[in-house]
Write an enzyme that holds these catalytic residues in place. Sequence first.
Site, PDB file in Angstrom:
ATOM      1  CG  ASP A  12      -0.289  -0.448   2.501  1.00  0.00           C
ATOM      2  OD1 ASP A  12       0.957  -0.361   2.601  1.00  0.00           O
ATOM      3  OD2 ASP A  12      -0.996  -0.883   3.408  1.00  0.00           O
ATOM      4  CG  ASN A  51      -8.465  -1.557  12.157  1.00  0.00           C
ATOM      5  OD1 ASN A  51      -7.558  -2.263  11.708  1.00  0.00           O
ATOM      6  ND2 ASN A  51      -8.905  -0.484  11.518  1.00  0.00           N
ATOM      7  CG  HIS A  66      -5.606  -2.404   8.969  1.00  0.00           C
ATOM      8  ND1 HIS A  66      -5.599  -1.040   9.081  1.00  0.00           N
ATOM      9  CD2 HIS A  66      -4.326  -2.784   9.253  1.00  0.00           C
ATOM     10  CE1 HIS A  66      -4.384  -0.630   9.398  1.00  0.00           C
ATOM     11  NE2 HIS A  66      -3.594  -1.678   9.506  1.00  0.00           N
ATOM     12  CD  GLU A  74      -8.284   0.854   7.868  1.00  0.00           C
ATOM     13  OE1 GLU A  74      -8.237  -0.069   8.701  1.00  0.00           O
ATOM     14  OE2 GLU A  74      -7.540   1.859   7.927  1.00  0.00           O
TER      15      GLU A  74
END
Length: 253
Positions: free
Chosen positions: A71, A140, A142, A147
Site C-alpha cells: 500500500d 482493528n 486490517h 479496513e
Amino acid sequence: MTHAPKLTILDDGDAVASEAARTIAAVIAATPGAVLGLATGRTPLAVYARLREDVAAGKLSFEGVRSFNLDEYLGLPPEHPASYHSYMRREFFDHVDLCAGDWHLPDGMADDPAAAGGRYEVAIRKAGGIDLQLLGIGENGHIGFNEPGAPFDSRTRKVALAASTIAANASEFPDGQTPPSHALTMGIATILEARRIVLLATGPKKAKALGAMLSGPVDPAVPASALRLHPAVTILCDEEAASCLHDGIAAVR
Ligand code: PGA
C-alpha cells in the site's frame, strides 16, 4: 472451505523478525526470480534490519527478486519522509542488491487511482504472482489498508483510512502533519492470491486483533480473518500478541 493458519509463538519481536527473515531467505533460495509482497509499519522494521545484515554479510542476495508493496498513502509524493516509498528505500531498498525497477509500490500520486490500481494488479500478474506475501495486522484487524468491512473480493484500489489507523500512524508524520485520509492498497483478493502468506504480530496491542482473526467468524468485519480462506498462511507472533488466543488454537511454541 476454511483452513487453520500455522501459528508459531516466539519469545519476542526479535525472534519473530529472525524467523521471518529466515523464511524470506528460504523462499528466495528455492524460487528463481522470487516475487515478494512487502509490508511497511513498525512490525517489519526488525525484519528489514535482519535482511540488510544478511546482505551486508554476503549471506543473502536479492538479485533477480521482484517486490510489490501492499500500500501507499494517496497524495504523498514518494520523497515525503512518511511515504511508504521513503520507508522502503530507507529501511531496505537502498541497502540491498534489489535492482531499481524490480521493486514496486502503488502510485500515491496517481491522478486516476482506479486506473493505477488496475495497472498494479496487471504488473503483479505479469511478474507471475506473489510467491510470499509479508503482512502485519492492524489493531482493528486490517491487512494492508483493507479496513473493517473491506470486501473479500477487493482488488488494488483507493480506500478511506479508519480513524483508528490515522491515529495509530500519526507518529510517522512530522510534527503538525496528519496522515492522508486515503490510500491505495492491494485488495483482500489480491493478497489471497499470493502462494504463501506470513503474517507478523508483535506486542500486546495486537492481541485482540489476532484473537478475533483466529477465533471469531471469517467475516469482513475482521479483514485478517480472510486469511483463513488461504491454505498456506503462517502467523509468526510473540507471547504478548498471543495473549488472547485460547487453548483450542494449535500453536508451535
Ligand atoms: P504496525 O502496523 O506494524 O505499525 O503495527 C501494522 C499494520 O497496520 O498492518
